[in-house]
Design a protein around this motif. Structure first.
Motif: not given
Lengths: 114, 113
Positions: B45, B48, B56, B58, B97-102, B104
């Protein structure tokens, strides 16, 4: 900080058998854990998401378990087929926690032998 | 329904140069994340973007920066390229933003000579 370990780098399974992949993590449990499939030269594809209060999730031939006591998730593919051959990635969704990001494991290369 | 698209697909640069990578998210998605994937490793990461702001980050140096536009598309900029920056750069979009499938894209393969 959080670390993830996915079992072997490569796994060979005979067609028709069940493939079981392991994802272990250290430290605190994520609220969500995700599994992805990645084919060579392509981006990862989302497969399943499981919440910490769910023990098991299924989708067609796929099944994921999540054990916060063991700090482990297992990913099963039943009746495996050569088309299931790919790299499978485990991801800890740490958003909202100390790490506040998604952390991926290195992946396990799965080969289904005809 | 178009998925995540990234451009260019391949890029060759030399040390010290700067690079800009582009990403269009899946239709309806408002959040874009960037990842670096070295050969044989999982995606790492980078940061975001949501509502045009970096939310956020990394463990990447300030040489890595980004931007999100009002149409949710995004850019990743890397300055002062190092040999170690050679990798596959992946963009992922999600709804929230959070706890969601990415979701790609297929990435940009960056090679530094």
């Amino acid at each position: 900080s959080q670390k993830i370990e996915q079992n072997s780098e490569a796994l060979n399974i005979q067609e028709g058998k069940t493939a079981t992949l392991t994802c272990n993590y250290t430290n605190y449990s994520p609220a969500y854990l995700q599994w992805y499939r990645q084919d060579p030269g392509r981006g990862p594809v989302f497969l399943l998401l499981i919440r910490e209060n769910e023990k098991e999730k299924r989708k067609e031939r796929l099944k994921v378990t999540f054990d916060t006591t063991l700090k482990q998730s297992l990913f099963h593919i039943t009746a495996s087929q050569p088309a299931d051959s790919a790299t499978y990635l485990c991801a800890l969704d740490m958003f909202g926690n100390r790490d506040d990001k998604i952390i991926f494991g290195k992946g396990t290369r799965l080969h289904i032998l005809p | 329904d178009a998925g995540v698209t990234q451009s260019p697909t391949h890029l060759i640069k030399t040390r010290g140069q700067q690079v800009t990578l582009r990403c269009s998210p899946k239709s309806g998605h408002d959040t874009v994340s960037w990842y670096q994937q070295a050969l044989g490793q999982g995606p790492q990461f980078i940061f975001q973007y949501y509502e045009e702001e970096e939310r956020q980050r990394g463990n990447f140096p300030d040489r890595f920066s980004g931007h999100q536009f009002p149409n949710y598309s995004s850019e990743l900029n890397v300055n002062a390229l190092l040999l170690g920056d050679s990798a596959l750069y992946l963009c992922a979009s999600s709804l929230g933003r959070i706890n969601q499938p990415q979701h790609f894209g297929d990435g940009t393969r960056l090679s530094i000579l």
